[in-house]
Every structure is written in C-alpha cells, then in structure tokens.
Design an enzyme around this catalytic site. Structure first.
Site, PDB file in Angstrom:
ATOM      1  N   ALA A   9       0.818  -1.213   0.000  1.00 30.98           N
ATOM      2  CA  ALA A   9       0.000   0.000   0.000  1.00 30.98           C
ATOM      3  C   ALA A   9       0.856   1.269   0.000  1.00 30.98           C
ATOM      4  O   ALA A   9       0.331   2.366  -0.121  1.00 30.98           O
ATOM      5  CB  ALA A   9      -0.939  -0.002   1.210  1.00 30.98           C
ATOM      6  N   CYS A  10       2.164   1.131   0.130  1.00 37.34           N
ATOM      7  CA  CYS A  10       3.087   2.266   0.237  1.00 37.34           C
ATOM      8  C   CYS A  10       3.789   2.501  -1.101  1.00 37.34           C
ATOM      9  O   CYS A  10       4.450   1.602  -1.625  1.00 37.34           O
ATOM     10  CB  CYS A  10       4.111   1.982   1.334  1.00 37.34           C
ATOM     11  SG  CYS A  10       5.477   3.156   1.408  1.00 37.34           S
TER      12      CYS A  10
END
Length: 156
Positions: A9-10
């Site tokens: 998600a980063c």
C-alpha cells in the site's frame, strides 16, 4: 539474496521493489504487516542499519500519537515492543542485500544496495525519472533539482 520488508500500500515501498526488479533480481518479499518481524529480528535489522528503534518509528497513518510514542520516556525496549504489537509503526521499506541493510526512503537509496546495475529506464509512480534508458541514475539537475545521489556516468 535480496529481502524487502514491504508494504504494497506504500508508494515508496512499491518503487523500491520495482527498482530491485529493474536490476533483474527477484527479492524475497516479506509483507511485514501480514508477517511482522519478531523483536529479535528487529534488533538485528536495527543493528545492521546502525539505527535506534526511535529512528525507525513511523508516525503518519499509525497509532504513534495515540500511544504517546513522542514522549522521550519510552525506552528502546518499549519502542520495540510497540513495533511488534503494531507493525504499522515500522517505517518501510527495509532492504537486506549482501551489500548491507537500509531503510530505503527515498526509494533510490536501494540503488546503493544492489550488485547488478539497472537494466533500463525507471520512473517512480509520481512521475520522477530516476534511471535513464541506459540504466544510469539521472543527475540532480535533470531531475527537477532533486538529488539523485550520483552524477551521470557510464555504469551509474
């Protein structure tokens, strides 16, 4: 062997993984939110990076403030316990290669850890080009003034 402690998600973590793959390597991917490192593993990673636990704490999008981790009274051991209990507190991505271990923020830091050179151009998700078509780092002046870490020379 290359290992990345990764959070899909980063954006920084995704860019770091893509730079590793752009060198031709396929790393062992540890999604640390699903498979968190143990306290002992964190201690080893921190020692290899030359960091203290507080330096690896992530504030944004974590329970950092709710837990009061900004209070200097927290010992290294207590911070490690908080990281184990709440892995989202561990800043990412951490990359382990035969050349060393680093927190790869910004993602280009990983280039210092890779044995194989980049195989072609690479542009980060935000549109910033960091590797040219020849596999070399883009010089700072060509990169909107951002420091890419090296001058433009053959082999990077």
């Amino acid at each position: 062997m290359i290992t990345i402690y990764h959070n899909p998600a980063c954006g920084t973590s995704r860019n770091t993984l893509a730079l590793i793959r752009n060198s031709g390597a396929e790393p062992r991917i540890i999604e640390y939110l699903k498979t968190p490192p143990t306290k002992a593993e964190l201690v080893v990673l921190l020692r290899l990076m030359g960091m203290r636990p507080r330096e690896l704490l992530r504030e944004k999008g974590t329970p950092y403030h709710e837990l009061g981790l900004d209070d200097p009274r927290w010992s290294d051991d207590e911070i490690l316990d908080a990281m184990v209990a709440h892995p989202i507190l561990i800043n990412r991505p951490i990359v382990v290669t035969p050349l060393g271990v680093k927190l790869c923020r910004p993602s280009e830091v990983v280039l210092d850890l890779l044995i194989e050179r980049q195989r072609g151009a690479f542009t980060k998700e935000d549109g910033e080009q960091v590797i040219d078509e020849f596999g070399n780092r883009v010089a700072a002046e060509e990169n909107g003034g951002k420091d890419a870490g090296h001058t433009k020379t053959p082999g990077g």
